[in-house]
Design a protein around this motif. Sequence first.
Motif, mmCIF file in Angstrom:
data_model
loop_
_atom_site.group_PDB
_atom_site.id
_atom_site.type_symbol
_atom_site.label_atom_id
_atom_site.label_comp_id
_atom_site.label_asym_id
_atom_site.label_seq_id
_atom_site.Cartn_x
_atom_site.Cartn_y
_atom_site.Cartn_z
ATOM 1 N N THR A 62 79.897 61.069 17.847
ATOM 2 C CA THR A 62 80.835 61.473 18.881
ATOM 3 C C THR A 62 80.068 61.614 20.194
ATOM 4 O OG1 THR A 62 82.703 62.943 19.342
ATOM 5 C CG2 THR A 62 80.642 64.005 18.683
ATOM 6 N N ALA A 63 80.767 61.476 21.301
ATOM 7 C CA ALA A 63 80.160 61.640 22.627
ATOM 8 C C ALA A 63 80.872 62.776 23.356
ATOM 9 C CB ALA A 63 80.261 60.348 23.427
ATOM 10 N N PHE A 64 80.098 63.531 24.124
ATOM 11 C CA PHE A 64 80.698 64.674 24.828
ATOM 12 C C PHE A 64 79.870 65.007 26.062
ATOM 13 C CE2 PHE A 64 77.493 66.392 22.044
ATOM 14 C CZ PHE A 64 76.939 67.463 22.730
ATOM 15 N N GLU A 65 80.487 65.783 26.937
ATOM 16 C CA GLU A 65 79.794 66.341 28.090
ATOM 17 C C GLU A 65 79.759 67.853 27.915
ATOM 18 O OE1 GLU A 65 79.583 65.777 32.896
ATOM 19 O OE2 GLU A 65 81.521 65.518 31.909
ATOM 20 N N GLY A 66 78.584 68.428 27.994
ATOM 21 C CA GLY A 66 78.422 69.856 27.800
ATOM 22 C C GLY A 66 77.024 70.161 27.311
ATOM 23 N N ASP A 67 76.828 71.362 26.770
ATOM 24 C CA ASP A 67 75.509 71.728 26.288
ATOM 25 C C ASP A 67 75.506 72.109 24.806
ATOM 26 O OD1 ASP A 67 76.775 74.175 26.354
ATOM 27 O OD2 ASP A 67 75.401 75.094 27.805
ATOM 28 N N GLN A 68 76.647 71.870 24.120
ATOM 29 C CA GLN A 68 76.680 72.162 22.690
ATOM 30 C C GLN A 68 77.859 71.452 22.036
ATOM 31 O OE1 GLN A 68 77.861 76.227 21.537
ATOM 32 N NE2 GLN A 68 78.141 76.654 23.733
ATOM 33 N N ALA A 69 77.753 71.301 20.723
ATOM 34 C CA ALA A 69 78.823 70.722 19.919
ATOM 35 C C ALA A 69 78.640 71.228 18.497
ATOM 36 C CB ALA A 69 78.780 69.195 19.972
ATOM 37 N N GLY A 70 79.548 70.864 17.616
ATOM 38 C CA GLY A 70 79.443 71.311 16.230
ATOM 39 C C GLY A 70 80.034 70.291 15.282
ATOM 40 N N PHE A 71 79.872 70.555 13.987
ATOM 41 C CA PHE A 71 80.457 69.692 12.970
ATOM 42 C C PHE A 71 80.678 70.512 11.708
ATOM 43 C CE2 PHE A 71 75.840 69.203 12.888
ATOM 44 C CZ PHE A 71 75.509 69.385 11.545
ATOM 45 N N GLU A 72 81.512 69.982 10.828
ATOM 46 C CA GLU A 72 81.815 70.669 9.578
ATOM 47 C C GLU A 72 81.483 69.775 8.397
ATOM 48 O OE1 GLU A 72 85.342 73.325 7.466
ATOM 49 O OE2 GLU A 72 85.843 71.996 9.151
ATOM 50 N N LEU A 73 80.777 70.337 7.414
ATOM 51 C CA LEU A 73 80.460 69.657 6.162
ATOM 52 C C LEU A 73 81.267 70.328 5.060
ATOM 53 C CD1 LEU A 73 76.568 69.429 6.534
ATOM 54 C CD2 LEU A 73 78.290 67.737 7.233
ATOM 55 N N VAL A 74 82.211 69.618 4.490
ATOM 56 C CA VAL A 74 83.051 70.165 3.430
ATOM 57 C C VAL A 74 82.372 69.992 2.076
ATOM 58 C CG1 VAL A 74 85.313 70.021 2.314
ATOM 59 C CG2 VAL A 74 85.119 69.707 4.801
ATOM 60 N N ALA A 75 81.881 68.796 1.827
ATOM 61 C CA ALA A 75 81.086 68.513 0.624
ATOM 62 C C ALA A 75 79.879 67.708 1.091
ATOM 63 C CB ALA A 75 81.899 67.731 -0.405
ATOM 64 N N PRO A 76 78.769 68.389 1.405
ATOM 65 C CA PRO A 76 77.662 67.735 2.107
ATOM 66 C C PRO A 76 76.865 66.775 1.218
ATOM 67 C CG PRO A 76 77.599 70.140 2.365
ATOM 68 C CD PRO A 76 78.554 69.833 1.258
ATOM 69 N N PRO A 77 76.235 65.769 1.827
ATOM 70 C CA PRO A 77 75.266 64.946 1.113
ATOM 71 C C PRO A 77 73.981 65.729 0.865
ATOM 72 C CG PRO A 77 75.323 64.324 3.420
ATOM 73 C CD PRO A 77 76.405 65.347 3.229
ATOM 74 N N LEU A 78 73.107 65.183 0.029
ATOM 75 C CA LEU A 78 71.835 65.850 -0.242
ATOM 76 C C LEU A 78 70.963 65.944 1.008
ATOM 77 C CD1 LEU A 78 70.897 64.224 -3.671
ATOM 78 C CD2 LEU A 78 71.595 66.595 -3.274
ATOM 79 N N THR A 79 70.981 64.887 1.809
ATOM 80 C CA THR A 79 70.144 64.863 3.011
ATOM 81 C C THR A 79 70.945 64.273 4.163
ATOM 82 O OG1 THR A 79 68.182 64.500 1.635
ATOM 83 C CG2 THR A 79 67.951 64.118 4.000
ATOM 84 N N LEU A 80 70.908 64.956 5.291
ATOM 85 C CA LEU A 80 71.656 64.533 6.466
ATOM 86 C C LEU A 80 70.763 64.668 7.697
ATOM 87 C CD1 LEU A 80 74.659 63.777 7.365
ATOM 88 C CD2 LEU A 80 74.821 66.179 8.052
ATOM 89 N N HIS A 81 70.633 63.577 8.449
ATOM 90 C CA HIS A 81 69.901 63.626 9.717
ATOM 91 C C HIS A 81 70.873 63.924 10.857
ATOM 92 C CE1 HIS A 81 66.412 62.216 7.687
ATOM 93 N NE2 HIS A 81 66.776 60.963 7.603
ATOM 94 N N VAL A 82 70.447 64.762 11.775
ATOM 95 C CA VAL A 82 71.221 65.077 12.970
ATOM 96 C C VAL A 82 70.463 64.524 14.176
ATOM 97 C CG1 VAL A 82 72.298 66.886 14.352
ATOM 98 C CG2 VAL A 82 72.045 67.194 11.863
ATOM 99 N N LEU A 83 71.131 63.664 14.946
ATOM 100 C CA LEU A 83 70.506 63.043 16.110
ATOM 101 C C LEU A 83 71.308 63.372 17.364
ATOM 102 C CD1 LEU A 83 70.314 60.882 13.505
ATOM 103 C CD2 LEU A 83 69.012 59.597 15.184
ATOM 104 N N VAL A 84 70.597 63.600 18.448
ATOM 105 C CA VAL A 84 71.212 63.785 19.754
ATOM 106 C C VAL A 84 70.590 62.777 20.701
ATOM 107 C CG1 VAL A 84 71.581 65.329 21.703
ATOM 108 C CG2 VAL A 84 71.683 66.236 19.370
ATOM 109 N N ASP A 85 71.429 61.946 21.290
ATOM 110 C CA ASP A 85 70.981 60.928 22.246
ATOM 111 C C ASP A 85 69.902 60.032 21.640
ATOM 112 O OD1 ASP A 85 72.740 62.137 24.011
ATOM 113 O OD2 ASP A 85 71.190 63.445 24.833
ATOM 114 N N GLY A 86 70.082 59.706 20.355
ATOM 115 C CA GLY A 86 69.180 58.782 19.685
ATOM 116 C C GLY A 86 67.918 59.396 19.125
ATOM 117 N N GLU A 87 67.697 60.682 19.331
ATOM 118 C CA GLU A 87 66.505 61.356 18.830
ATOM 119 C C GLU A 87 66.888 62.324 17.715
ATOM 120 O OE1 GLU A 87 63.397 60.741 19.747
ATOM 121 O OE2 GLU A 87 64.090 59.213 21.199
#
Length: 365
Positions: A62-87
């Motif tokens: 997702t794309a946004f303008e601001g200084d924070q965002a969130g997400f919800e994991l209902v049934a999560p995978p074993l491993t999840l990478h979180v990236l912001v602006d490609g990093e």
Amino acid sequence: MARRTAIVLALLLDIAASAQAQPRVHADAALQGTPAPVAIGGRTAPHPAGLAHQWPGVHFETAFEGDQAGFELVAPPLTLHVLVDGERVATLRQPAPGRYRVDGLAPGRHVLRLETASENQAAAHVFGGFLLPRGSRALELPARARRIEFIGDSHTVGYGNTSTTRECSSAEVDATTDTSAAFGPQVARHYGADYRIHAISGRGVVRNYDGHAGDTLPAAWPYLLLSHGHPDEDTAWQPQLVVIALGTNDFSTALHEGEPWADRAALREDYVRTYARFVRQLRARWPRAHFVLWATDAVDGEIRDHARQVAMKLLGEGDRRISFLPVSGLDMQACHWHPSAADHVRLREALVAHIDALPPPWDGD
């Protein structure tokens, strides 16, 4: 002069703010926000709480303008990478279900991306969506014009690819499998392409590893989930490239009594016939795509030789948008004799060289 000084000062303030920004990802059960648009990479199925997914390498943006965002994991995978602006800013291992906040960002435009790094054949995961707290607003994500479909087995999954040893427990396989670091996503990143990964460890074209029960890859491919729930009827996904590697599990173990092939020759014949039929089915769905079939020289070249036969058979039938790439020299130093991190780089380089030598497959280029 005053205007130039003001511009320089503004730039320095932006640099300072960026330097001070320390993105962090943390569970936050109290997180509230407006649902944000989701760009999906890979197959998902509708679920009462969000989007169910099970094939490896599924990712959300997702794309946004601001200084924070969130997400919800209902049934999560074993491993999840979180990236912001490609990093990559965090890797969540065995995360608990719930809401997560990404904060500490410099004010401005950002792209938030979640990448499923693990494989799970037993059950589907459920992604609950992105949330934008007050002060952040949704932006439109630019569409990528290039699209690649990767189809295969554990090599395409990236099974144990970050391990430095061949001896691994099941837990160590889980901990060291990273689909995002496999050759497929590497190739896609090289071309700035969207991608889907449809691969299952241990599955073959007509025979699974050591004769084990379960769907072969062509039998599983038509469905959004491995349970055969929700046939995939989406015709909007039209890749320009389809990269397939299948055969390791068909040939890497000896036939057992009771299997449906009288001998190795019958297995080879069935493999070539069924693989060619599978590619024809994919061709009917993606008539303009170029297909790259690749194979290693394992099992004394048996996989390579018979995958090549498939490509030659289809070329002989008049399909000119197909090519074959033999691969050798892999060290197979990862878990259970699988391609290592260095091997996945070699595979990326071999595929990029092969693709670059083709007539340009990208629409609009």
